[in-house]
Structures are given as structure tokens and as C-alpha cells.
Write an enzyme that holds these catalytic residues in place. Sequence first.
Site, PDB file in Angstrom:
ATOM      1  N   LYS A 223      -4.348   9.653  -7.041  1.00  0.00           N
ATOM      2  CA  LYS A 223      -5.700   9.458  -6.531  1.00  0.00           C
ATOM      3  C   LYS A 223      -6.687   9.001  -7.597  1.00  0.00           C
ATOM      4  O   LYS A 223      -6.433   9.139  -8.797  1.00  0.00           O
ATOM      5  CB  LYS A 223      -6.178  10.721  -5.816  1.00  0.00           C
ATOM      6  N   ARG A 258       1.711  16.973  -1.525  1.00  0.00           N
ATOM      7  CA  ARG A 258       1.916  15.651  -0.907  1.00  0.00           C
ATOM      8  C   ARG A 258       1.925  14.599  -2.012  1.00  0.00           C
ATOM      9  O   ARG A 258       0.928  14.407  -2.707  1.00  0.00           O
ATOM     10  CB  ARG A 258       0.792  15.387   0.084  1.00  0.00           C
TER      11      ARG A 258
HETATM   12  N1  7PM Z   1      -3.293  16.368   4.241  1.00  0.00           N
HETATM   13  C1  7PM Z   1      -3.617  15.281   3.506  1.00  0.00           C
HETATM   14  N2  7PM Z   1      -3.391  14.036   3.995  1.00  0.00           N
HETATM   15  C2  7PM Z   1      -3.764  12.981   3.227  1.00  0.00           C
HETATM   16  N3  7PM Z   1      -3.686  11.655   3.482  1.00  0.00           N
HETATM   17  C3  7PM Z   1      -4.217  11.043   2.384  1.00  0.00           C
HETATM   18  S1  7PM Z   1      -4.425   9.327   2.226  1.00  0.00           S
HETATM   19  C4  7PM Z   1      -4.893   9.325   0.508  1.00  0.00           C
HETATM   20  C5  7PM Z   1      -3.861   8.670  -0.325  1.00  0.00           C
HETATM   21  O1  7PM Z   1      -4.215   7.909  -1.234  1.00  0.00           O
HETATM   22  O2  7PM Z   1      -2.699   9.041  -0.130  1.00  0.00           O
HETATM   23  C6  7PM Z   1      -6.238   8.729   0.379  1.00  0.00           C
HETATM   24  C7  7PM Z   1      -7.235   9.534  -0.131  1.00  0.00           C
HETATM   25  C8  7PM Z   1      -8.511   9.065  -0.229  1.00  0.00           C
HETATM   26  C9  7PM Z   1      -8.787   7.787   0.207  1.00  0.00           C
HETATM   27  C10 7PM Z   1      -7.770   6.995   0.732  1.00  0.00           C
HETATM   28  C11 7PM Z   1      -6.470   7.468   0.823  1.00  0.00           C
HETATM   29  N4  7PM Z   1      -4.626  11.923   1.454  1.00  0.00           N
HETATM   30  C12 7PM Z   1      -4.348  13.146   1.986  1.00  0.00           C
HETATM   31  C13 7PM Z   1      -4.575  14.462   1.478  1.00  0.00           C
HETATM   32  O3  7PM Z   1      -5.117  14.698   0.374  1.00  0.00           O
HETATM   33  N5  7PM Z   1      -4.191  15.508   2.293  1.00  0.00           N
END
Ligand code: 7PM
Length: 278
Positions: A223, A258
Amino acid sequence: MKTLLCGRFTLDLSRPLVMGILNVTPDSFSDGGRFNRLEDALRRAEAMLAEGADILDIGGESTRPGAPFVSPQEEMSRVLPALEKLRDLGAPLSLDTRRAEVMREALALDAVDLINDVSALEDEGALQVAAQSQAAICLMHKQGNPDTMQDKPAYGDVVAEVAEYLKRRAQLCLDAGIARERLLVDPGFGFGKTLEHNLALLKRLDEVERIAGAPLLVGLSRKSMLGAITGEAEPAERLGASVAAALEAAWRGAAVIRVHDVKATRQALQLWQALRES
Ligand SMILES: Nc1nc2[nH]c(S[C@@H](C(=O)O)c3ccccc3)nc2c(=O)[nH]1
């Protein structure tokens, strides 16, 4: 023993579990079109399971800030065939969606063991759909929506506010008849948080679990908060920080982590676990 009732599976939460990320969005696989995308997804899924993934998280809508709008029909055309293809791999499948109708159609395939909802079942009808299923549910906190959430995130005490929100969403699930053993909560790193907010949430992760009253799922892998700290602009080059973040989360009680990089994270957690058991 702490367990998670997870659809077709009952998961032992006595050690941190690794959730492998499987994006089935067009930009995440070779542009070989729909058939190749499905074959790619199956190959990627099998590879992550071979690397030690405990759960696979399938998502058809990138929630990246500024990501293009994906219609429910388009999202379903991506995730439903993938879920059917992966259903009999013998591993719990998590569906990353915030839409009730996508949850409903996917659950009807008997291929969803965990609903991973970045909007904590806020969509109209989502709570009812989840309550009628046997799937586990991850309730995640976000402030605002993906296209605006990083503009000016603001909190009083971010940990208290996030934890209280998750506690309220969990209580709604309990009131709807969902067993507590089906619930996970997630502070939503990067979803409407500044770097300071993200660091406070990671440092005080144990408080989130204690206040919200459910085991933690965390997503830190690759991230932008890790990019900000390391100066690494390319997400795929943030492996070291991602593995370190997974260990920090494990120390603070995370039950499900994750990640993109299953093998490296699994190895780190195996060392971590060996030290705890020695
Ligand atoms: N439960 C759970 N589901 C998730 N789906 C994602 S998308 C994430 C990425 O880059 O993977 C992301 C984060 C921020 C912006 C865009 C994409 N992040 C999570 C998380 O932190 N928790």
C-alpha cells in the site's frame, strides 16, 4: 480455540492466516481476453495455494482512488465465472465486493465462503443477503469513497472512531442473527486515512480488536503508506515493507493478513510462529 465459521469451512484462528489477493480486473491479467483471464486466474490461484495461502480473495472492482466506475453487471461478469472456476480447489474463497446483488449472485453459486466488504454491508440489502448465508463476513472501515477518500481524511481519535464504527457494524450483524464466530473486522488501511492515521491504527491494532469485539483482518500489502515510508513508488517493489507490516500486524493480534506475496509472507509468519512455540 478461536475459530471462524467460514461458509464450507471452519478456520482455526490460533495462528495468523494468509489471504492471497486475486484481482480479476482486466488490468490485472494479460490482455488475452476473457478465456485467458480465467485460465490465468486459475493458474494464479493454484500458485498461491501452493505457496501456502489459507484463503483466496477474489475482487472484480478495483477500489483504487480514481479507478474507473465498474457496473454491477461488469463486476459480476468478472467474478462469477472466476468463483465457479475456483470453487472446487478445496480452499475458502473470499469475495471482495460492496454490492448486495453481486454478493447474492455469487452466494447462489455456493462458492463464497467469506464476504469481504470494504463498505461493511452498508449497501441496501447487503446485511440481509449476508444474514441469509453461511459465509463469514469481513466488515471494513473506510471514510468517504475511493475517488475522494484521500483528499482530506480527518478524525478526532482515528483509532477510537474506526473501532467504534466497526463495533456498531458488528452489532448490526449480531442483531440480524449472524453468529459472532462469522465476523471479522478490518480498520481499512489506506481507505480515507493519512500516513499518520495508518500508523496509529497499526500501532494500536490490538485496541481495535478489543473495542470492536471481533478478530482482525488487515490489508497492508504494497500500500501507498509503505511507499511513503520507503520512498518506493512501484507497489510491486514494496515486498520488504509488506512482509515487515504483516509481522507487525501478527504481533498485534491480526487473525487474517491480506497479501499479494503469499510465499514471502508465509515464510515470515512460519518463523514468527516457530519462535512463539519454542
Ligand atoms: N478487507 C480488506 N479488503 C481490501 N481490499 C483492498 S483493495 C487495496 C489494495 O491495494 O489491495 C486498495 C486500498 C486502497 C486503495 C485502493 C486499493 N484493500 C483491502 C483491505 O485493506 N482490507
